[in-house]
Design a protein around this motif. Structure first.
Motif, PDB file in Angstrom:
ATOM      1  N   THR A   1       0.866  -1.174   0.000  1.00 36.76           N
ATOM      2  CA  THR A   1       0.000   0.000   0.000  1.00 36.76           C
ATOM      3  C   THR A   1       0.902   1.223   0.000  1.00 36.76           C
ATOM      4  O   THR A   1       1.698   1.407   0.921  1.00 36.76           O
ATOM      5  N   ALA A   2       0.806   2.052  -1.042  1.00 33.94           N
ATOM      6  CA  ALA A   2       1.706   3.196  -1.183  1.00 33.94           C
ATOM      7  C   ALA A   2       0.936   4.417  -1.663  1.00 33.94           C
ATOM      8  O   ALA A   2      -0.147   4.308  -2.257  1.00 33.94           O
ATOM      9  N   ALA A   3       1.525   5.577  -1.403  1.00 29.15           N
ATOM     10  CA  ALA A   3       0.869   6.839  -1.734  1.00 29.15           C
ATOM     11  C   ALA A   3       0.912   7.164  -3.218  1.00 29.15           C
ATOM     12  O   ALA A   3       0.204   8.056  -3.679  1.00 29.15           O
TER      13      ALA A   3
ATOM     14  N   THR B   1      -4.263   2.071  -1.871  1.00 27.90           N
ATOM     15  CA  THR B   1      -5.108   0.874  -1.914  1.00 27.90           C
ATOM     16  C   THR B   1      -4.208  -0.351  -1.939  1.00 27.90           C
ATOM     17  O   THR B   1      -3.314  -0.433  -2.792  1.00 27.90           O
ATOM     18  N   PRO B   2      -4.396  -1.288  -1.026  1.00 31.25           N
ATOM     19  CA  PRO B   2      -3.481  -2.432  -0.970  1.00 31.25           C
ATOM     20  C   PRO B   2      -3.559  -3.302  -2.224  1.00 31.25           C
ATOM     21  O   PRO B   2      -4.639  -3.545  -2.754  1.00 31.25           O
ATOM     22  N   THR B   3      -2.395  -3.742  -2.667  1.00 35.02           N
ATOM     23  CA  THR B   3      -2.283  -4.670  -3.779  1.00 35.02           C
ATOM     24  C   THR B   3      -1.608  -5.936  -3.276  1.00 35.02           C
ATOM     25  O   THR B   3      -0.507  -5.879  -2.729  1.00 35.02           O
ATOM     26  N   LEU B   4      -2.283  -7.072  -3.435  1.00 33.05           N
ATOM     27  CA  LEU B   4      -1.733  -8.360  -2.995  1.00 33.05           C
ATOM     28  C   LEU B   4      -1.075  -9.051  -4.169  1.00 33.05           C
ATOM     29  O   LEU B   4      -1.650  -9.134  -5.255  1.00 33.05           O
ATOM     30  N   PHE B   5       0.129  -9.547  -3.932  1.00 36.35           N
ATOM     31  CA  PHE B   5       0.859 -10.266  -4.973  1.00 36.35           C
ATOM     32  C   PHE B   5       1.276 -11.620  -4.415  1.00 36.35           C
ATOM     33  O   PHE B   5       1.941 -11.692  -3.384  1.00 36.35           O
ATOM     34  N   VAL B   6       0.883 -12.691  -5.099  1.00 40.24           N
ATOM     35  CA  VAL B   6       1.270 -14.051  -4.705  1.00 40.24           C
ATOM     36  C   VAL B   6       2.036 -14.661  -5.874  1.00 40.24           C
ATOM     37  O   VAL B   6       1.444 -14.923  -6.934  1.00 40.24           O
ATOM     38  N   PRO B   7       3.343 -14.849  -5.746  1.00 40.43           N
ATOM     39  CA  PRO B   7       4.114 -15.380  -6.877  1.00 40.43           C
ATOM     40  C   PRO B   7       3.688 -16.794  -7.221  1.00 40.43           C
ATOM     41  O   PRO B   7       3.335 -17.596  -6.348  1.00 40.43           O
ATOM     42  N   GLU B   8       3.679 -17.086  -8.518  1.00 40.50           N
ATOM     43  CA  GLU B   8       3.296 -18.431  -8.966  1.00 40.50           C
ATOM     44  C   GLU B   8       4.247 -19.480  -8.405  1.00 40.50           C
ATOM     45  O   GLU B   8       3.847 -20.577  -8.033  1.00 40.50           O
ATOM     46  N   THR B   9       5.521 -19.131  -8.337  1.00 43.00           N
ATOM     47  CA  THR B   9       6.530 -19.990  -7.732  1.00 43.00           C
ATOM     48  C   THR B   9       7.173 -19.223  -6.585  1.00 43.00           C
ATOM     49  O   THR B   9       7.702 -18.130  -6.796  1.00 43.00           O
ATOM     50  N   ALA B  10       7.099 -19.764  -5.375  1.00 38.95           N
ATOM     51  CA  ALA B  10       7.646 -19.068  -4.213  1.00 38.95           C
ATOM     52  C   ALA B  10       9.147 -18.851  -4.385  1.00 38.95           C
ATOM     53  O   ALA B  10       9.883 -19.753  -4.772  1.00 38.95           O
ATOM     54  N   VAL B  11       9.599 -17.634  -4.113  1.00 35.74           N
ATOM     55  CA  VAL B  11      11.004 -17.273  -4.274  1.00 35.74           C
ATOM     56  C   VAL B  11      11.762 -17.594  -2.997  1.00 35.74           C
ATOM     57  O   VAL B  11      11.314 -17.252  -1.894  1.00 35.74           O
TER      58      VAL B  11
END
Length: 416
Positions: free
Chosen positions: A225-227, A373-383
């Motif tokens: 979440t950033a301005a 506004t929060p943006t959720l990111f879930v990588p397809e392959t966990a790093v």
């Protein structure tokens, strides 16, 4: 034992060597001491004979770990185990089937210190932790997890399109305390707080990082979440320096120590390690600078390669860079990373202020579409994250000059 081995031959194996021109090999990416053990069964016209091969590899090379069978003999490999017995260095291993010098890859694994990988007669690799516990797939149940959170102030960027690092900003965690490590810089370990300039979490302004207890750590998700809407990159800082003379336009030599084993393979080779300049005190150059370059050794060990600014807005030095301005370089064509930095040539005077060179690995890039506004990111392959990681955020190519303050950036790290 004979019955069991014969049965494994009938049910399956890792690979079968059925000619005198076929061998089993392993390629190691580093000098980390690695033990190998191979169990096999020979079938010579119906005569079944078990055998084994074992040894140690302590160089970055390709090694034949099982010789070719004799004439009219099929050599069925029942099991292969590779163990990184180094206490400090990681190793990326590649198992290969060699036929008359033509190599075919059977499997790969990245082994942190103490870790092993085993192939049995199912042909499926089983990675093992340093404690001998099987490592589950990254979508399996975690054996532990921990969130890390950033709430960071920020200041306006130079102009639309330029990047910005949050190193100097107050909030949680606190601002960087670079100290004076000098041109040769300092490698980082954020599992300790440290003191100003020591390379700990305090130096980078990074959160204190909790190392894995027995498994491996992976980035499961990130929420930002950033301005300012835009692109945000989570990076792991491996090395940072001070002391560049901003008015010197000839090469300024650095002698970087061996980087931490936190490249993409968990090794010190530098694969996917990048370079950027960070303005730590506002510079006063009156015009854009595009001719800054760096000399480095690449991840394959080739010295004297040249990194340059992209020459595009956001990938060069703006006029009068403000504190926090982030200026990334691009590799020479064909390179995959930086193992060691040799020198930086500013090319044009930056007037006043201060600059630091940073070697880092990009962990995740996430886009924030709507400000605040929060943006959720879930990588397809966990790093995978490695012990001692020094995590920091960079706003990439900020589309406006709006200060990209982070009200909440949260990542979830799990241990498996």
């Amino acid at each position: 034992m004979m019955l069991a081995l014969a049965l494994s031959l009938a049910l399956g194996n890792v690979v079968t060597l059925d000619a005198t021109t076929e061998t089993l090999e392993v390629t190691t990416s580093s000098t980390a001491s690695t033990d190998y053990s191979v169990s096999y069964v020979d079938n010579a016209s119906g005569t079944i004979t078990p055998g084994s091969s074992h040894g140690n590899i302590a160089s970055a090379t390709t090694t034949a770990i099982l010789a070719a069978p004799g004439a009219s003999t099929q050599r069925a490999v029942a099991a292969v185990t590779l163990c990184n017995v180094s206490a400090t260095a990681s190793n990326a291993v590649t198992l290969k089937h060699d036929t008359s010098a033509t190599e075919r890859v059977i499997g790969k694994a990245s082994l942190a210190p103490g870790e092993c990988v085993a192939w049995d007669n199912s042909g499926v690799p089983r990675p093992l932790t340093s404690g001998g516990v099987q490592k589950l797939a990254v979508d399996a149940v975690a054996i532990g997890g921990r969130p890390y959170r950033w709430t960071k102030s920020a200041t306006a960027t130079d102009a639309a399109g330029y990047s910005y690092g949050f190193f100097k900003d107050t909030g949680m965690p606190g601002a960087q305390s670079l100290g004076t490590p000098g041109l040769n810089g300092v490698v980082t370990d954020c599992s300790v707080v440290g003191t100003a300039g020591s390379g700990g979490a305090l130096t980078i302004g990074a959160p204190l990082f909790t190392n894995a207890a027995s498994g491996s750590l992976y980035l499961k998700s990130a929420s930002v979440t950033a301005a300012a809407a835009g692109t945000y990159a989570l990076i792991d800082v491996l090395w940072i320096n001070t002391g560049l003379v901003v008015t010197t336009t000839t090469a300024q030599t650095t002698t970087t120590p061996t980087l931490p084993a936190r490249d993409s393979n968990g090794s010190t080779n530098g694969e996917d390690i990048e370079l950027a300049l960070l303005t730590t005190t506002a510079n006063t150059n009156a015009a854009v600078i595009t001719n800054t370059t760096a000399s480095y050794t690449d991840s394959d060990g080739n010295a004297g390669n040249s990194a340059v600014f992209f020459g595009l807005v956001g990938f060069q030095a703006p006029a009068t860079p403000v504190i926090g301005t982030w200026m990334p370089f691009q590799y020479a064509a064909g390179d995959r990373g930086i193992r060691a930095l040799a020198s930086i040539t500013l090319g044009t005077s930056y007037g006043g202020g201060a600059l630091s060179a940073v070697l880092y690995r990009t962990i995740l890039v996430a886009g924030v579409n709507v400000a605040n506004t929060p943006t959720l990111f879930v990588p397809e392959t966990a790093v995978r994250l490695y012990n001692g990681s020094c995590l920091q955020w960079v706003a990439i190519g900020n589309p406006a000059t709006t200060a990209p303050a982070m009200s909440a950036a949260v990542i979830q790290v799990v241990e498996r």
